[in-house]
Structure formats: structure tokens, C-alpha cells
Design an enzyme around this catalytic site. Structure first.
Site, PDB file in Angstrom:
ATOM      1  N   HIS A   1      -0.793   5.994 -26.983  1.00  0.00           N
ATOM      2  CA  HIS A   1      -0.704   4.917 -27.973  1.00  0.00           C
ATOM      3  C   HIS A   1      -0.430   3.580 -27.288  1.00  0.00           C
ATOM      4  O   HIS A   1      -1.146   2.593 -27.516  1.00  0.00           O
ATOM      5  CB  HIS A   1       0.406   5.229 -28.975  1.00  0.00           C
ATOM      6  N   GLU A   2       0.605   3.550 -26.454  1.00  0.00           N
ATOM      7  CA  GLU A   2       0.967   2.290 -25.796  1.00  0.00           C
ATOM      8  C   GLU A   2      -0.073   1.873 -24.759  1.00  0.00           C
ATOM      9  O   GLU A   2      -0.407   0.691 -24.635  1.00  0.00           O
ATOM     10  CB  GLU A   2       2.346   2.419 -25.141  1.00  0.00           C
TER      11      GLU A   2
ATOM     12  N   HIS B   1      -3.039   0.118 -26.346  1.00  0.00           N
ATOM     13  CA  HIS B   1      -2.798  -1.306 -26.604  1.00  0.00           C
ATOM     14  C   HIS B   1      -3.045  -2.124 -25.337  1.00  0.00           C
ATOM     15  O   HIS B   1      -3.689  -3.181 -25.370  1.00  0.00           O
ATOM     16  CB  HIS B   1      -1.354  -1.532 -27.066  1.00  0.00           C
TER      17      HIS B   1
END
Length: 222
Positions: free
Chosen positions: A24-25, A28
Site C-alpha cells: 500500500h505505502e 503511493h
């Protein structure tokens, strides 16, 4: 409270949660780099190494304390947010949508992957409960992260997507909520508003979508 069952559940969820947070991170960071902002890359956050993304308190200590103190009834945590300078994006207002969407999108993809693995294991006759439960945990963890992060309030990803979609005047007004957004979201979570009006309906829809996408695989394995 059965401590052995709680520990077994923690072990079942550990790997799916680490994957969910890391990808997820990292998503980004990769999206921001693609659109012109190298802030996360310079800080070593565009990586699949989980350690730079783990917050000792928010990712480890808080979830474990809440889990064991409530017998698994309430769980909350967070990772280190990837730093993004939206003003460095080539088209900030439009591309911030894609940067924000990259994280939840990675969770949706992971939920599908865990679902594929589950169907393949079951289809090939594997009955080892630990692996089957881990696949289910991977699906649930990623669907929760997908839906929760899309809640349309800054600093959540959904709030940034909303800011990018709104006209400038309304976008500025919504962005001003961000300093208090975390506390507002926590209040809505504790009172059950987020669960009843957002999480449950959208999780139901998301699991329905996953089941529909995986239905050809299920038919093929029968």
C-alpha cells in the site's frame, strides 16, 4: 479469553498485514515518483522492504494491545505515511488522485491474489487449516484497507481523491479539514458510524466483486 486462539490469529494475520501495509505505502511512493515527485524515493520509501513503512507504535504496539485487551473485538493501526509533495507533481490536482488511489488499488489487487491462492489450494485438495485461514485473512485484511482508506475525509486516501475531484473552492475547503481529520475519523470509527454507513456496505460490494472476478477460476477448478 483464549490466549492460544488469539496468538494463533495474530500469526495467521501477520504475513498478510505486512504485505498489505508494505505494498500500500510503496504503491503511493511509486505513483508519486512516476508523476514527478521523488520525495519518497529520496527518503527510501519507494521500496518493498517492509521496515521503512512500519511504525513501531501504530503498526505493531497499538494493534497488538487493542487486540489482546479487547479479545479481538476492536483493532486499529496505521503505517508510516509515505511523504508526497503534491506541488511537485506535473499536474498536481489531477495526478494527486492517482497517487492517492494507488494505495487502495494495491490492496484490492492483493485481495484478488489471496483469493486466487485460496481457490487453488482448495481446488487441489489442500486441507491445512493454517494456510487456508491465512488466505482468508489476506482477503479480509486487504478489503478492509481498501474500503477504509477510500473513506472521503483527509488525511485518508479517499479524502485526497475527493480534493482532487472537487472544484478549486470546494477542494480548498475540504483540504482544511486535514489537521483534524484523524481525530474526526477516529470518532466516527468509535461511534460505529464508519462501520455501519461505509465499511459494511462497501465491503459487501467488494467481496461480491472479488467473487464475480474469481468465479471463472472456481468453475474451472471444479
Amino acid at each position: 479469553m483464549d490466549i492460544s486462539n488469539l496468538i494463533q490469529t495474530v500469526l495467521t494475520y501477520a504475513l498478510p498485514v505486512i504485505f498489505a501495509i508494505t505494498l500500500h505505502e510503496a504503491a503511493h511512493g511509486y505513483a508519486a515518483l512516476y508523476f514527478g515527485d521523488n520525495t519518497a524515493a529520496m527518503m527510501g520509501r519507494v521500496t518493498l522492504n517492509p521496515f521503512p513503512h512500519i511504525d513501531p507504535i501504530g503498526t505493531v504496539l497499538m494493534p497488538l494491545l487493542l487486540y489482546f485487551s479487547t479479545g479481538g473485538a476492536f483493532l486499529f493501526g496505521y503505517a508510516k505515511p509515505v511523504p508526497v509533495r503534491f506541488d511537485r507533481l506535473r499536474h498536481p490536482k489531477r495526478q494527486m488522485i492517482w497517487v492517492a488511489l494507488a494505495g487502495p488499488a494495491s490492496n484490492l489487487v492483493q485481495a484478488l491474489v489471496w483469493g486466487v491462492v485460496l481457490y487453488l489450494l482448495v481446488g487441489n485438495g489442500l486441507t491445512e487449516r493454517f494456510f487456508l485461514e491465512m488466505c482468508k485473512a489476506g482477503m479480509l485484511t486487504n478489503v478492509v484497507m481498501f474500503v477504509f482508506n477510500l473513506f472521503p475525509l483527509p488525511p485518508l486516501d479517499g479524502g485526497r481523491i475527493l480534493v482532487g475531484l472537487l472544484p478549486w473552492r470546494q477542494a480548498v475547503w475540504v483540504s482544511r479539514i486535514e489537521p483534524w481529520g484523524f481525530f474526526i475519523v477516529m470518532g466516527l470509527v468509535i461511534t460505529g458510524v464508519v462501520s455501519a454507513l461505509w465499511m459494511q456496505p462497501l465491503m459487501h460490494l467488494t467481496f461480491g466483486l472479488i467473487e464475480g472476478v474469481l468465479s471463472p477460476l472456481a468453475q474451472w477448478l471444479r
